[in-house]
Scaffold this active site. Structure first.
Site: not given
Length: 289
Positions: A61-62, A65, A136
């Site tokens: 997930h990170e 980004h 988000d």
């Protein structure tokens, strides 16, 4: 830096405390980084037990980004990424905040793409979606609504404000209500917001699908090290970019280093001012005694 004078003073004080606990004679950059994380996100929860499954989801997930931000030209440059839990977060992607007075439509659209990057990465790599993207999605939806309703960035709505929230105080309590709008206008707003979010998500999917190998490699590296600094991020990316992308990434990396220099300079000045202030207090105290 994105910090006000008071914020910087608070940050320097926290960094000084961290350095003192480690018995250092001066504050180092790692102390400022740790202080920034603590001030903005909360104390690290290093004792929390995290399953390998959750760790994998967070890392993917990170990194989603991170990679989206690397290949968008308007958004803030990356600073570092971590999967060490702090406060209510399981991980965080940090950006080098620059001082801006105005935000363009293209900047806002790319910001939403970046916000969608975490969910898109889960979709691309894990073929499954988690609840980790809830914040988000909330932030992206709020930005899209602001663009449509308040900032005149929708062609169908035009340069006008609709659905503006107003507040009034009644018996000591704030009561918010929304201006009445027609059902037709509400449908247009919903359609425009949905289109912004959908196109942004599709853009994030496209970026990450094209950099799937980098996404997988960086996620594995993040799982192993738990924190990746910007130098490690860009060094790893060199092996997965085309010749056409080299110049843009080098430009972004240079911007990051320039911003870090400005931050270091401001923090050092604040530390110097605090030191002089403390010396004056000690001198005044000695004179009184």
């Amino acid at each position: 830096s994105g910090f006000s004078g008071a914020d910087l003073a608070n940050l320097v004080n926290e960094a000084a405390l961290l350095a003192a606990r480690k018995e250092k004679k001066k504050i180092e950059m790692e102390d400022f980084d740790e202080a920034k994380d603590k001030v903005t996100l909360g104390k690290a929860r290093k004792s929390k037990v995290i399953t390998d499954v959750d760790k994998k989801i967070t890392a993917v997930h990170e990194v989603g980004h991170v990679i989206c931000s690397m290949f968008l030209d308007k958004v803030e440059p990356i600073h570092k990424v971590t999967i060490i839990p702090r406060g209510f977060t399981g991980g965080a992607t940090h950006f080098m905040q620059t001082d801006k007075s105005y935000y363009s439509k293209s900047y806002m659209l790319q910001s939403i793409v970046g916000l969608m990057g975490g969910r898109a990465a889960e979709d691309v790599i894990l073929k499954e979606l988690s609840t980790g993207a809830s914040n988000d999605i909330e932030r992206a939806t709020d930005l899209a609504k602001q663009m449509v309703c308040n900032w005149g960035m929708s062609e169908k709505i035009g340069p006008m404000t609709v659905s503006k929230k107003e507040s009034q105080v009644f018996l000591g309590r704030d009561i918010s209500h929304t201006e009445s709008i027609s059902e037709q206008t509400a449908q247009i707003i919903d359609s425009e917001v949905r289109e912004i979010i959908t196109k942004s998500y599709e853009k994030a999917i496209a970026i990450l699908s094209g950099k799937k190998e980098l996404l997988e490699k960086m996620a594995d590296m993040l799982m192993e090290k738990e924190t990746l600094e910007v130098e490690e991020i860009f060094a790893l990316a060199q092996d997965y970019i085309s010749e056409d992308e080299v110049a843009d990434l080098e430009k972004k990396y240079k911007a990051i280093k320039d911003i870090k220099k400005e931050f270091d300079k401001a923090a050092a000045e604040e530390e110097k001012n605090n030191s002089l202030s403390n010396d004056d207090e000690e001198k005044n105290k000695a004179e009184v005694e």
